[in-house]
Design an enzyme around this catalytic site. Structure first.
Site, PDB file in Angstrom:
ATOM      1  N   TRP A 183      -2.793  -0.349   6.087  1.00  0.00           N
ATOM      2  CA  TRP A 183      -2.446  -1.718   6.450  1.00  0.00           C
ATOM      3  C   TRP A 183      -2.059  -1.702   8.046  1.00  0.00           C
ATOM      4  O   TRP A 183      -1.946  -1.111   8.953  1.00  0.00           O
ATOM      5  CB  TRP A 183      -0.953  -1.917   6.662  1.00  0.00           C
ATOM      6  CG  TRP A 183      -0.533  -3.572   6.600  1.00  0.00           C
ATOM      7  CD1 TRP A 183       0.047  -3.870   7.946  1.00  0.00           C
ATOM      8  CD2 TRP A 183      -1.244  -4.446   5.658  1.00  0.00           C
ATOM      9  NE1 TRP A 183      -0.117  -5.352   7.684  1.00  0.00           N
ATOM     10  CE2 TRP A 183      -0.716  -5.445   6.701  1.00  0.00           C
ATOM     11  CE3 TRP A 183      -1.775  -4.618   4.768  1.00  0.00           C
ATOM     12  CZ2 TRP A 183      -0.792  -6.675   6.247  1.00  0.00           C
ATOM     13  CZ3 TRP A 183      -1.605  -6.373   4.373  1.00  0.00           C
ATOM     14  CH2 TRP A 183      -1.786  -6.519   5.106  1.00  0.00           C
TER      15      TRP A 183
ATOM     16  N   TYR B 176       8.835   2.080  10.164  1.00  0.00           N
ATOM     17  CA  TYR B 176      10.068   1.265  10.108  1.00  0.00           C
ATOM     18  C   TYR B 176      10.763   2.555   9.612  1.00  0.00           C
ATOM     19  O   TYR B 176      11.607   2.636   8.617  1.00  0.00           O
ATOM     20  CB  TYR B 176       9.561   0.400   9.353  1.00  0.00           C
ATOM     21  CG  TYR B 176       8.807  -0.500   9.152  1.00  0.00           C
ATOM     22  CD1 TYR B 176       9.419  -1.352  11.001  1.00  0.00           C
ATOM     23  CD2 TYR B 176       7.761  -0.447   8.272  1.00  0.00           C
ATOM     24  CE1 TYR B 176       8.265  -2.681  11.511  1.00  0.00           C
ATOM     25  CE2 TYR B 176       6.548  -1.994   9.483  1.00  0.00           C
ATOM     26  CZ  TYR B 176       7.318  -2.938  11.386  1.00  0.00           C
ATOM     27  OH  TYR B 176       6.723  -3.519  10.510  1.00  0.00           O
TER      28      TYR B 176
ATOM     29  N   ASN C 270       2.788  -9.884  -3.553  1.00  0.00           N
ATOM     30  CA  ASN C 270       3.793  -8.823  -2.499  1.00  0.00           C
ATOM     31  C   ASN C 270       5.014  -8.755  -2.176  1.00  0.00           C
ATOM     32  O   ASN C 270       5.251  -9.733  -2.552  1.00  0.00           O
ATOM     33  CB  ASN C 270       2.626  -8.891  -1.431  1.00  0.00           C
ATOM     34  CG  ASN C 270       2.448  -8.088  -0.424  1.00  0.00           C
ATOM     35  OD1 ASN C 270       1.976  -7.098  -0.577  1.00  0.00           O
ATOM     36  ND2 ASN C 270       3.368  -8.760   0.440  1.00  0.00           N
ATOM     37  N   GLU C 271       5.614  -8.010  -2.464  1.00  0.00           N
ATOM     38  CA  GLU C 271       6.952  -7.329  -2.101  1.00  0.00           C
ATOM     39  C   GLU C 271       7.904  -9.168  -2.044  1.00  0.00           C
ATOM     40  O   GLU C 271       8.345  -8.879  -1.215  1.00  0.00           O
ATOM     41  CB  GLU C 271       6.602  -7.492   0.245  1.00  0.00           C
ATOM     42  CG  GLU C 271       6.665  -6.230   0.335  1.00  0.00           C
ATOM     43  CD  GLU C 271       6.382  -5.908   1.774  1.00  0.00           C
ATOM     44  OE1 GLU C 271       6.670  -7.050   2.748  1.00  0.00           O
ATOM     45  OE2 GLU C 271       6.328  -5.542   2.434  1.00  0.00           O
TER      46      GLU C 271
ATOM     47  N   ASN D 117       4.632  -0.355  -0.342  1.00  0.00           N
ATOM     48  CA  ASN D 117       3.933  -0.627   0.588  1.00  0.00           C
ATOM     49  C   ASN D 117       5.191   0.133   1.275  1.00  0.00           C
ATOM     50  O   ASN D 117       6.211  -0.215   1.357  1.00  0.00           O
ATOM     51  CB  ASN D 117       4.758  -2.295   1.215  1.00  0.00           C
ATOM     52  CG  ASN D 117       3.334  -3.147   0.957  1.00  0.00           C
ATOM     53  OD1 ASN D 117       2.302  -2.669   0.342  1.00  0.00           O
ATOM     54  ND2 ASN D 117       4.095  -4.303   1.149  1.00  0.00           N
TER      55      ASN D 117
ATOM     56  N   LYS E 153      -1.040  -2.813  13.400  1.00  0.00           N
ATOM     57  CA  LYS E 153      -1.519  -2.031  13.103  1.00  0.00           C
ATOM     58  C   LYS E 153      -2.836  -1.350  12.592  1.00  0.00           C
ATOM     59  O   LYS E 153      -3.152  -0.591  12.397  1.00  0.00           O
ATOM     60  CB  LYS E 153      -0.410  -2.559  11.466  1.00  0.00           C
ATOM     61  CG  LYS E 153       1.423  -1.958  11.903  1.00  0.00           C
ATOM     62  CD  LYS E 153       1.590  -2.188  10.549  1.00  0.00           C
ATOM     63  CE  LYS E 153       3.093  -2.184  10.434  1.00  0.00           C
ATOM     64  NZ  LYS E 153       3.464  -3.848  10.888  1.00  0.00           N
TER      65      LYS E 153
END
Length: 446
Positions: free
Chosen positions: A317, A238, A181-182, A232, A338
């Protein structure tokens, strides 16, 4: 100390016209029983559910289960909640699963780590397709890169992947192994290591594809290390606008037509205590996270996802607010808000009912949105209702505002409704097959 030799025995079983595990439509499972006999006497026995299914993911048409196209409408889930942290009891897992089913989700990403066996069991039983992953996590809100190229780190990650697969191999709900992830690719570049993880996953389980949650440009080589790839994306929270989701997905699909594309995270913060008359974005890193903007965000992001069949799956998310020690935002520190449901699971936010209206056609309901905006300064307002019924009638202080038929995406809107000074009773009803479905709320106008 003597060691015991291990043997691997394989046997073929034929089922005539097997009944398949078919997701939420029919999560049927057989019971597999293995008995170990020593000198004709039972020495050990293992009983496990057995679900039979086949599936694949197409770069143009998305996910297919047992030959039928299924749009994976998913949520992400952290295994924690208010007051107990991650020490969840069985009833907590059951409640989370029931909330997913109520909303109409048919898939879940269990981020970012292996979760309780009981929850995988519940996903088997409810028929939700699972993305299970190891805790190989990039920076997120922290400053680390996520990958440190040292032998201990590499071996630890491989061991966690092996344990995840070996422990949960028999769950029919699990369709994807998530590898990271990321991650970022500066510093210790993880590309070659992720390739090793991918090879290990295929060695342990050649039947399931690997996937990952990226946030890099789609041109980055890391995106090509797994069978599937998802991103994502937080367009409108953002930076950017919720309207950016569609053009972004189209561009990736055009530039990389061989990619099987998913959306692994999308969401916006919301506090049920932050209400406003008009729809204006909050500030992701500050203390104002209005609930109505979260609803607006999800309406526009889901429209973009729903209209693109090549997106094999998407994962909100998050389904639930969760603990995040480093966060100083929203209505209190230490919480990522969130979620579509509050940390204690007591309040389902407006966006939850938007998805329920679109994803769950069977549990009939009507729901007045912006309901927590109890004290209003503007006497003229639009009133929005979410419902999976074809038409509804709105009443304000006993006076009908007319009948509306469902617009796109199960949204009913009465425009420029006038509220009286003081208390206002808002009531909506829908009738189907002589059944009455209703909702009401009281608002005060200055």
């Amino acid at each position: 100390m003597a060691t015991t030799a291990q043997q691997v025995l394989t046997t073929d079983i034929t089922l005539q016209k097997p009944r398949l595990w078919n997701g939420v439509k029919d999560p049927f499972m057989y019971k597999a029983e293995v008995v170990l006999l020593v000198d004709g006497k039972e020495a050990d026995k293992v009983i496990q559910p057995l679900g039979l299914r086949f599936y694949h993911v197409d770069a143009e048409k998305g996910f297919f289960l047992n030959g039928e196209h299924v749009k994976l409408k998913g949520v992400c889930r952290h295994q924690d909640r208010a007051e107990v942290g991650s020490a969840l009891r069985l009833q907590h897992h059951q409640e989370d699963a029931e909330i997913m089913v109520e909303m109409g989700a048919n898939s879940v990403r269990l981020a970012h780590y292996p979760q309780a066996t009981a929850f995988y069991d519940l996903m088997d039983q409810h028929g939700l397709v699972v993305w299970a992953e190891i805790p190989f996590i990039g920076p997120g809100g922290y400053l680390d890169r996520g990958f440190n190229d040292i032998p201990a780190f590499r071996e630890n990650g491989k061991e966690q992947l092996k344990e995840l697969i070996r422990q949960h191999y028999n769950h029919p709900s699990i369709c994807f192994w998530g590898l990271y992830n990321e991650l970022k690719t500066y510093g210790d570049n993880p590309v070659e290591y992720v390739k090793e993880l991918d090879a290990l996953a295929k060695e342990e389980d050649p039947t399931r594809p690997t996937t990952a949650a990226s946030f890099l440009s789609h041109h980055d080589k890391l995106n090509a290390t797994t069978d599937l790839v998802a991103w994502n994306q937080y367009f409108g929270w953002y930076g950017g606008s919720p309207s950016d989701m569609g053009p972004w997905a189209d561009q990736v699909h055009c530039d990389c037509p061989e990619f099987r594309i998913g959306v692994s995270e999308y969401g916006a913060g919301a506090s049920i205590y932050h209400q406003q008359d008009s729809v204006k974005p909050g500030d992701a890193s500050e203390w104002w996270h209005p609930e109505n903007f979260q609803t607006y965000f999800h309406i526009h992001n889901w429209k973009a996802i729903a209209e693109r069949p090549f997106i094999w799956g998407s994962y909100i998310w998050n389904l639930f607010d969760f603990g995040a020690a480093h966060r100083t935002e929203g209505d209190r520190p230490g919480i990522n808000d969130k979620g579509l449901v509050t940390f204690d699971r007591k309040v389902k936010k407006d966006a939850f009912y938007f998805y329920k209206a679109n994803w769950n056609p069977d549990d009939k309901f009507v729901y007045i949105s912006n309901r927590c905006h109890l004290n209003r300064s503007q006497p003229v307002t639009d009133i929005t209702v979410f419902s999976n019924l074809p038409e509804a009638e709105l009443f304000v202080n006993g006076v009908s505002q007319g009948i509306r038929r469902a617009g796109d995406y199960a949204i009913f809107t009465w425009e420029e409704v006038t509220l009286q000074k003081g208390n206002n009773e808002i009531y909506v009803k829908a009738i189907q097959a002589k059944n009455i479905y209703e909702d009401k709320v009281s608002w005060t106008c200055k």
